[in-house]
Motif scaffolding. Structure first.
Motif, PDB file in Angstrom:
ATOM      1  N   LYS A 261       0.840  -1.196   0.000  1.00 15.65           N
ATOM      2  CA  LYS A 261       0.000   0.000   0.000  1.00 15.65           C
ATOM      3  C   LYS A 261       0.877   1.249   0.000  1.00 15.65           C
ATOM      4  O   LYS A 261       0.578   2.239  -0.675  1.00 15.65           O
ATOM      5  CB  LYS A 261      -0.926   0.013   1.214  1.00 15.65           C
ATOM      6  N   LEU A 262       1.979   1.202   0.752  1.00 15.49           N
ATOM      7  CA  LEU A 262       2.909   2.320   0.772  1.00 15.49           C
ATOM      8  C   LEU A 262       3.606   2.468  -0.573  1.00 15.49           C
ATOM      9  O   LEU A 262       3.797   3.593  -1.062  1.00 15.49           O
ATOM     10  CB  LEU A 262       3.951   2.135   1.880  1.00 15.49           C
ATOM     11  N   VAL A 263       3.997   1.357  -1.175  1.00 15.73           N
ATOM     12  CA  VAL A 263       4.653   1.391  -2.488  1.00 15.73           C
ATOM     13  C   VAL A 263       3.731   2.048  -3.516  1.00 15.73           C
ATOM     14  O   VAL A 263       4.166   2.874  -4.317  1.00 15.73           O
ATOM     15  CB  VAL A 263       5.052  -0.030  -2.932  1.00 15.73           C
ATOM     16  N   LYS A 264       2.461   1.693  -3.463  1.00 17.14           N
ATOM     17  CA  LYS A 264       1.480   2.297  -4.375  1.00 17.14           C
ATOM     18  C   LYS A 264       1.372   3.797  -4.123  1.00 17.14           C
ATOM     19  O   LYS A 264       1.341   4.602  -5.060  1.00 17.14           O
ATOM     20  CB  LYS A 264       0.116   1.633  -4.193  1.00 17.14           C
ATOM     21  N   TYR A 265       1.340   4.176  -2.844  1.00  8.22           N
ATOM     22  CA  TYR A 265       1.274   5.597  -2.471  1.00  8.22           C
ATOM     23  C   TYR A 265       2.523   6.325  -2.954  1.00  8.22           C
ATOM     24  O   TYR A 265       2.445   7.452  -3.448  1.00  8.22           O
ATOM     25  CB  TYR A 265       1.133   5.717  -0.948  1.00  8.22           C
ATOM     26  N   ASN A 266       3.665   5.664  -2.828  1.00 11.01           N
ATOM     27  CA  ASN A 266       4.932   6.245  -3.280  1.00 11.01           C
ATOM     28  C   ASN A 266       4.896   6.542  -4.772  1.00 11.01           C
ATOM     29  O   ASN A 266       5.342   7.604  -5.222  1.00 11.01           O
ATOM     30  CB  ASN A 266       6.082   5.283  -2.957  1.00 11.01           C
ATOM     31  N   ARG A 267       4.355   5.647  -5.545  1.00 15.32           N
ATOM     32  CA  ARG A 267       4.297   5.825  -7.001  1.00 15.32           C
ATOM     33  C   ARG A 267       3.353   6.952  -7.411  1.00 15.32           C
ATOM     34  O   ARG A 267       3.583   7.617  -8.417  1.00 15.32           O
ATOM     35  CB  ARG A 267       3.886   4.514  -7.669  1.00 15.32           C
ATOM     36  N   LEU A 268       2.315   7.165  -6.617  1.00 13.36           N
ATOM     37  CA  LEU A 268       1.358   8.231  -6.927  1.00 13.36           C
ATOM     38  C   LEU A 268       1.819   9.589  -6.422  1.00 13.36           C
ATOM     39  O   LEU A 268       1.306  10.621  -6.860  1.00 13.36           O
ATOM     40  CB  LEU A 268      -0.013   7.900  -6.313  1.00 13.36           C
ATOM     41  N   ASN A 269       2.779   9.585  -5.502  1.00 17.53           N
ATOM     42  CA  ASN A 269       3.218  10.833  -4.860  1.00 17.53           C
ATOM     43  C   ASN A 269       4.739  10.931  -4.848  1.00 17.53           C
ATOM     44  O   ASN A 269       5.363  11.130  -3.806  1.00 17.53           O
ATOM     45  CB  ASN A 269       2.674  10.909  -3.429  1.00 17.53           C
ATOM     46  N   GLY A 270       5.310  10.825  -6.051  1.00 23.14           N
ATOM     47  CA  GLY A 270       6.764  10.820  -6.167  1.00 23.14           C
ATOM     48  C   GLY A 270       7.431  12.080  -5.650  1.00 23.14           C
ATOM     49  O   GLY A 270       8.593  12.051  -5.245  1.00 23.14           O
TER      50      GLY A 270
END
Length: 211
Positions: free
Chosen positions: A43-52
């Motif tokens: 979930k964090l990885v996904k958030y990271n990709r959306l909020n680079g």
């Protein structure tokens, strides 16, 4: 087609614009949070990709407070951030991660324009990587987190008394677009076609444009 001749100052994001680091950053978060549930980390990885464009400090805090629903002390955030930095310094000094299209554009403009980096990457790590990758001297200054990108851009403009109309920010995330918008400067999207929804200024290849 975008013509950069009208700009005296170009502010670049780092990750995704100058260096192709997303997978390395993803793996960094997986490594520092290896003791946690993999589904939560994803979930964090996904958030990271959306909020680079957001800093690791923010993302570490987000992981604990929003995904795990747990409080976290600032000291613990910094410990995780230090571990993350150690991994990045080892992995991202490889010049193969550099985006050659952007680097060539930077080198074409380094003598005629003021070039800056405003990044969510940690400031000391960012300057270290740029030096090791041989691009540090292309920039007037290089700034990273924990200072928020909005504030970095504001400080660049105000400290140097630049005219807003002469400054442009090039980024690959919605956070970059917002940093440009809140500071009243032009934005150019790169390496993320979803940004075309927010801005008509988009570059597919720097090698195909003027300037």
């Amino acid at each position: 087609m975008i013509n950069f001749d009208k700009y005296d100052v170009i502010i670049f994001d780092f990750d995704g614009v100058i260096i192709d680091s997303m997978k390395v950053r993803d793996n960094g978060f997986k490594a520092i949070f290896s003791e946690f549930n993999k589904t939560d980390v994803e979930k964090l990885v996904k958030y990271n990709r959306l909020n680079g464009g957001l800093s690791r400090f923010h993302k570490i805090k987000y992981f604990h407070e929003e995904i795990l629903n747990k409080d976290i002390d600032e000291s613990v955030i910094h410990k995780y951030a230090e571990k993350f930095t150690e991994i990045m310094k080892k992995e991202l000094v490889n010049s193969n991660y550099l985006i050659k299209d952007t680097v060539e554009f930077i080198k074409r403009n380094r003598d005629s324009k003021k070039l800056y980096i405003a990044s969510g990457s940690e400031n000391n790590e960012l300057n270290y990587l740029c030096k090791e990758l041989g691009i540090g001297d292309c920039f007037t200054a290089i700034y990273g987190s924990p200072t928020h990108k909005n504030d970095i851009v504001k400080d660049i403009i105000e400290t140097n008394k630049y005219e807003n109309s002469k400054v442009v920010l090039i980024g690959d995330s919605i956070n970059d677009y917002e940093a440009a918008k809140v500071n009243g400067i032009d934005f150019v999207g790169y390496n993320n076609i979803s940004l075309k929804e927010f801005s008509s200024n988009y570059v597919d290849k720097f090698s195909m444009i003027m300037g």
